[in-house]
Motif scaffolding. Structure first.
Motif, PDB file in Angstrom:
ATOM      1  N   ASP A  20       0.820  -1.215   0.000  1.00 48.71           N
ATOM      2  CA  ASP A  20       0.000   0.000   0.000  1.00 48.71           C
ATOM      3  C   ASP A  20       0.852   1.262   0.000  1.00 48.71           C
ATOM      4  OD1 ASP A  20      -2.309  -1.514   0.052  1.00 48.71           O
ATOM      5  OD2 ASP A  20      -2.526  -1.413   2.228  1.00 48.71           O
ATOM      6  N   VAL A  21       2.087   1.151   0.477  1.00 51.73           N
ATOM      7  CA  VAL A  21       2.966   2.322   0.565  1.00 51.73           C
ATOM      8  C   VAL A  21       4.192   2.161  -0.327  1.00 51.73           C
ATOM      9  CG1 VAL A  21       2.227   3.020   2.871  1.00 51.73           C
ATOM     10  CG2 VAL A  21       4.044   1.335   2.631  1.00 51.73           C
ATOM     11  N   GLY A  22       4.087   1.266  -1.309  1.00 52.90           N
ATOM     12  CA  GLY A  22       5.152   1.132  -2.282  1.00 52.90           C
ATOM     13  C   GLY A  22       6.338   0.307  -1.842  1.00 52.90           C
ATOM     14  N   LEU A  23       6.167  -0.544  -0.824  1.00 56.92           N
ATOM     15  CA  LEU A  23       7.263  -1.393  -0.351  1.00 56.92           C
ATOM     16  C   LEU A  23       7.004  -2.837  -0.755  1.00 56.92           C
ATOM     17  CD1 LEU A  23       7.777  -0.037   3.295  1.00 56.92           C
ATOM     18  CD2 LEU A  23       9.202   0.444   1.296  1.00 56.92           C
ATOM     19  N   PRO A  24       8.070  -3.611  -1.032  1.00 58.46           N
ATOM     20  CA  PRO A  24       7.881  -5.037  -1.312  1.00 58.46           C
ATOM     21  C   PRO A  24       7.444  -5.772  -0.063  1.00 58.46           C
ATOM     22  CG  PRO A  24      10.221  -4.516  -1.158  1.00 58.46           C
ATOM     23  CD  PRO A  24       9.492  -3.204  -1.113  1.00 58.46           C
ATOM     24  N   SER A  25       6.603  -6.763  -0.215  1.00 63.09           N
ATOM     25  CA  SER A  25       6.081  -7.481   0.946  1.00 63.09           C
ATOM     26  C   SER A  25       7.024  -8.569   1.434  1.00 63.09           C
ATOM     27  CB  SER A  25       4.724  -8.105   0.608  1.00 63.09           C
ATOM     28  OG  SER A  25       4.864  -9.049  -0.447  1.00 63.09           O
ATOM     29  N   HIS A  26       7.943  -9.034   0.592  1.00 62.97           N
ATOM     30  CA  HIS A  26       8.901 -10.070   0.974  1.00 62.97           C
ATOM     31  C   HIS A  26       8.203 -11.329   1.504  1.00 62.97           C
ATOM     32  CE1 HIS A  26      12.176  -7.376   0.222  1.00 62.97           C
ATOM     33  NE2 HIS A  26      11.803  -6.532   1.159  1.00 62.97           N
ATOM     34  N   GLY A  27       7.116 -11.732   0.858  1.00 66.44           N
ATOM     35  CA  GLY A  27       6.440 -12.962   1.247  1.00 66.44           C
ATOM     36  C   GLY A  27       5.714 -12.847   2.568  1.00 66.44           C
ATOM     37  N   ARG A  28       5.556 -13.970   3.242  1.00 64.87           N
ATOM     38  CA  ARG A  28       4.803 -13.997   4.498  1.00 64.87           C
ATOM     39  C   ARG A  28       5.566 -13.291   5.607  1.00 64.87           C
ATOM     40  NH1 ARG A  28       2.252 -19.538   6.246  1.00 64.87           N
ATOM     41  NH2 ARG A  28       1.360 -18.023   7.716  1.00 64.87           N
ATOM     42  N   ARG A  29       4.808 -12.650   6.507  1.00 65.58           N
ATOM     43  CA  ARG A  29       5.398 -11.945   7.641  1.00 65.58           C
ATOM     44  C   ARG A  29       4.875 -12.557   8.929  1.00 65.58           C
ATOM     45  NH1 ARG A  29       6.459  -5.685   6.666  1.00 65.58           N
ATOM     46  NH2 ARG A  29       7.397  -5.828   4.595  1.00 65.58           N
ATOM     47  N   ARG A  30       5.669 -12.434   9.970  1.00 71.79           N
ATOM     48  CA  ARG A  30       5.236 -12.977  11.258  1.00 71.79           C
ATOM     49  C   ARG A  30       4.033 -12.226  11.808  1.00 71.79           C
ATOM     50  NH1 ARG A  30      10.135 -12.922  15.238  1.00 71.79           N
ATOM     51  NH2 ARG A  30      10.326 -10.844  14.305  1.00 71.79           N
ATOM     52  N   ARG A  36       8.427  -1.831  12.181  1.00 70.76           N
ATOM     53  CA  ARG A  36       8.815  -0.544  12.767  1.00 70.76           C
ATOM     54  C   ARG A  36       9.860   0.167  11.921  1.00 70.76           C
ATOM     55  NH1 ARG A  36       9.820  -2.229  18.998  1.00 70.76           N
ATOM     56  NH2 ARG A  36      11.068  -3.793  17.907  1.00 70.76           N
ATOM     57  N   GLU A  37      10.829  -0.595  11.387  1.00 71.18           N
ATOM     58  CA  GLU A  37      11.864   0.045  10.586  1.00 71.18           C
ATOM     59  C   GLU A  37      11.314   0.623   9.288  1.00 71.18           C
ATOM     60  OE1 GLU A  37      12.462  -4.523  10.215  1.00 71.18           O
ATOM     61  OE2 GLU A  37      11.937  -3.032  11.759  1.00 71.18           O
ATOM     62  N   GLU A  38      10.224   0.014   8.787  1.00 70.76           N
ATOM     63  CA  GLU A  38       9.608   0.551   7.573  1.00 70.76           C
ATOM     64  C   GLU A  38       8.868   1.859   7.861  1.00 70.76           C
ATOM     65  OE1 GLU A  38       8.888  -3.687   5.229  1.00 70.76           O
ATOM     66  OE2 GLU A  38       7.379  -2.939   6.633  1.00 70.76           O
ATOM     67  N   VAL A  39       8.183   1.908   8.998  1.00 76.73           N
ATOM     68  CA  VAL A  39       7.536   3.167   9.382  1.00 76.73           C
ATOM     69  C   VAL A  39       8.585   4.264   9.554  1.00 76.73           C
ATOM     70  CG1 VAL A  39       6.133   4.325  11.132  1.00 76.73           C
ATOM     71  CG2 VAL A  39       5.615   1.971  10.489  1.00 76.73           C
TER      72      VAL A  39
END
Length: 286
Positions: A20-30, A36-39
């Motif tokens: 939604d903010v133009g970042l790759p999702s890198h597959g499944r997340r925990r 936090r680092e992305e924010v």
């Protein structure tokens, strides 16, 4: 309200998908949402700074204001990344700077005579006054006929207590789930602006202990003012009442809000309210 800032920020970043903010999702997340680092990256602050903010440890450095709180620029950047609406932005500022807010001092137990005269003059509109804890302080005759405030004690004039602790509320409010969500969102907004209000804290704790519905909604960190809308009430005498409402702040008492139900003229609800008002007047005179 301890830890409220961190809980609120975590709940809001969980809503935002990386794509939604133009970042790759890198597959499944925990965990869902942004890390936090992305924010921090999107807000233009260091990761350590944002972590300290979310943990409530008072970020330091040049972004601190003279009063020791986080700056407007940082809060605005975080709000932009997390896509907060205006109510959520105000709430973020309130919980990020609790020392700038009121101390949660005494809340008036009544209203000025002039306010009561205004209520009484609205003979076609049920109207009442709430304090910041959503206690009903005053009402007019038609509001009493609809909601029965006059026959109850002060503890029973708490709208949150009525809604979550009185089983009859599910019969009265035809859209109970929506009303419950609105009530919790409004109560949290007020609690954020008055973090040192011990009575507010006790109310929240009481409801959380007694109601699973309240606990679930409170954990969602909903923040929204109840300033207008429509409520559908099933009155035992008048039947279904469709009641649009508006709220007005009392200028001389900003913690007090006048709630006015304003049905459409010549509507079935308006006719039923007129009959209910006549019935209530007749009942009082006999």
């Amino acid at each position: 309200m301890d830890g409220e800032l961190g809980d609120f920020l975590r709940s809001r970043r969980a809503r935002i998908r990386p794509e939604d903010v133009g970042l790759p999702s890198h597959g499944r997340r925990r965990v869902p949402g942004l890390r936090r680092e992305e924010v921090a990256q999107l807000a233009g602050v260091s990761v350590d700074y944002y972590i300290r903010l979310e943990q409530g440890r008072g970020p330091g450095g040049p972004s601190r204001t003279r009063s020791g709180g986080v700056s407007d620029a940082v809060l605005d950047a975080v709000a932009r990344v997390l896509r907060l609406d205006e109510a959520e932005r105000q709430y973020l500022r309130a919980v990020a700077r609790p020392h700038r807010r009121g101390d949660g001092g005494p809340v008036a137990s009544g209203v000025r005579p002039g306010v009561q005269l205004i209520l009484d003059g609205m003979d076609r509109n049920p109207a009442y006054v709430l304090d910041r804890r959503m206690n009903v302080l005053a009402w007019n005759a038609l509001a009493d006929a609809v909601l029965g405030f006059g026959g109850t004690g002060p503890e029973d004039r708490s709208l949150p207590r009525r809604l979550f602790l009185d089983p009859a509320a599910h019969d009265l409010y035809q859209d109970w789930a929506a009303v419950a969500e609105q009530t919790v969102a409004h109560l949290r907004l007020n609690a954020g602006h008055h973090p040192h209000d011990t009575a507010m804290g006790k109310l929240v704790a009481e409801l959380a202990r007694a109601s699973g519905d309240f606990r679930r909604l409170w954990a969602d960190h909903l923040v929204k003012p109840c300033d207008h809308g429509v409520k559908r009430l099933r009155h035992p005498v008048a039947g279904l009442l469709v009641l649009p409402y508006e709220t007005l702040t009392v200028p001389a008492a900003p913690d007090q809000t006048i709630v006015v139900y304003a049905p459409e003229p010549d509507s079935e609800t308006a006719e039923r309210l007129a009959l209910l008002g006549s019935w209530a007047t007749t009942s009082r005179t006999h």
